[in-house]
Design an enzyme around this catalytic site. Structure first.
Site, PDB file in Angstrom:
ATOM      1  N   GLN A  37       3.276   9.786   1.743  1.00 21.73           N
ATOM      2  CA  GLN A  37       4.562   9.069   1.651  1.00 21.73           C
ATOM      3  C   GLN A  37       5.349   9.459   0.399  1.00 21.73           C
ATOM      4  OE1 GLN A  37       2.612   5.053   2.524  1.00 21.73           O
ATOM      5  NE2 GLN A  37       4.636   4.806   3.458  1.00 21.73           N
TER       6      GLN A  37
ATOM      7  N   HIS B 130      -1.951   6.777   7.986  1.00 21.35           N
ATOM      8  CA  HIS B 130      -1.040   7.740   7.345  1.00 21.35           C
ATOM      9  C   HIS B 130      -1.753   9.048   7.039  1.00 21.35           C
ATOM     10  CE1 HIS B 130       2.801   5.777   6.660  1.00 21.35           C
ATOM     11  NE2 HIS B 130       2.246   4.711   6.093  1.00 21.35           N
TER      12      HIS B 130
ATOM     13  N   GLY C 203       0.845  -1.193   0.000  1.00 16.68           N
ATOM     14  CA  GLY C 203       0.000   0.000   0.000  1.00 16.68           C
ATOM     15  C   GLY C 203       0.875   1.236   0.000  1.00 16.68           C
TER      16      GLY C 203
ATOM     17  N   HIS D 172      -3.827   0.764   8.052  1.00 10.99           N
ATOM     18  CA  HIS D 172      -2.474   1.344   8.023  1.00 10.99           C
ATOM     19  C   HIS D 172      -2.457   2.606   7.140  1.00 10.99           C
ATOM     20  CE1 HIS D 172       2.102   0.674   7.661  1.00 10.99           C
ATOM     21  NE2 HIS D 172       1.859   1.547   6.704  1.00 10.99           N
ATOM     22  N   GLU D 173      -3.113   2.549   5.985  1.00 10.57           N
ATOM     23  CA  GLU D 173      -3.100   3.709   5.072  1.00 10.57           C
ATOM     24  C   GLU D 173      -3.954   4.861   5.609  1.00 10.57           C
ATOM     25  OE1 GLU D 173      -0.766   3.452   3.221  1.00 10.57           O
ATOM     26  OE2 GLU D 173      -0.592   1.290   3.001  1.00 10.57           O
TER      27      GLU D 173
ATOM     28  N   CYS E 218       6.576  -0.722   6.770  1.00 14.12           N
ATOM     29  CA  CYS E 218       6.125   0.533   6.161  1.00 14.12           C
ATOM     30  C   CYS E 218       7.246   1.031   5.252  1.00 14.12           C
ATOM     31  CB  CYS E 218       5.826   1.562   7.245  1.00 14.12           C
ATOM     32  SG  CYS E 218       5.237   3.134   6.572  1.00 14.12           S
ATOM     33  N   LEU E 219       6.895   1.458   4.054  1.00 16.83           N
ATOM     34  CA  LEU E 219       7.918   1.911   3.105  1.00 16.83           C
ATOM     35  C   LEU E 219       8.653   3.154   3.628  1.00 16.83           C
ATOM     36  CD1 LEU E 219       6.035   1.342  -0.275  1.00 16.83           C
ATOM     37  CD2 LEU E 219       7.810  -0.097   0.747  1.00 16.83           C
TER      38      LEU E 219
END
Ligand code: GNR
Ligand code: NI
Length: 173
Positions: free
Chosen positions: A51, A140, A46, A136-137, A94-95
């Site tokens: 990000q 963010h 995702g 999770h998204e 997480c990226l």
């Protein structure tokens, strides 16, 4: 299509609350495509727009299995409208936190309302990895990241480690 640079923690932008999209136009559609390409390039499940430095409520997700065809999801202004009381703990990455993994406790199932890339309202009922990624998204978009689920001590250890990795990388260049 373009691969965009990913914002790596610690970075104040990751703590910002992203703004709702007013109209789903070509600019948003280009952002969605570029975010998908960036996510696939980095093997992520995702990606939230913040990000890649864009503080708008835009998300892409793809949780397809390796041996199955791609299943991209593009979500604008996603809203969690129902959470199951059943919880699950999953080791998340997480990226924006390379090589960091943390156990996070979340709802096992969610119902999410969002706009698709044509601005049409849709709903998705999800469980498993998709339910976890959606939460999770949306975190963010609200300026929340996975280390916020950890104790202050653990969080600071991770943030110091990432700052050091950045310094080492900068001095190598
Ligand atoms: O690539 C990712 N993997 C992942 C694993 C477990 C739970 C959530 C995720 S999302 C993450 C990509 C990312 O940083 N999205 O914001
Ligand atoms: Ni993430």
């Amino acid at each position: 299509m373009a691969i965009l640079p990913i914002v790596i923690a610690p970075d104040k932008r990751l703590k910002r609350r992203s703004k709702a999209v007013e109209t789903v136009d070509d600019e948003i559609r280009t952002l969605l495509s570029d975010m998908l390409e960036t996510m696939y390039d980095d093997d992520g499940l995702g990606l939230a727009a913040i990000q890649v430095g864009v503080p708008q409520r835009v998300v892409v997700i793809d949780v397809h299995e390796k041996d199955e065809p791609k299943a991209p999801l593009k979500l604008v202004n996603p809203e969690i409208i129902w959470l199951s009381s059943e919880r699950v703990i999953y080791e998340e990455g997480c990226l924006s936190f390379p090589n960091i993994f943390a156990d996070v406790d979340r709802a096992a199932e969610v119902n999410v309302r969002y706009l698709d890339e044509n601005g049409e309202a849709r709903e998705i009922m999800a469980q498993g990895t998709l339910a976890i990624c959606l939460q999770h998204e949306v975190d963010h978009l609200n300026g929340k990241v996975l280390v916020d689920y950890l104790s202050l001590v653990k969080r600071n250890i991770i943030l110091r480690k990432l700052s050091k990795a950045r310094r080492v990388q900068a001095s190598d260049e």
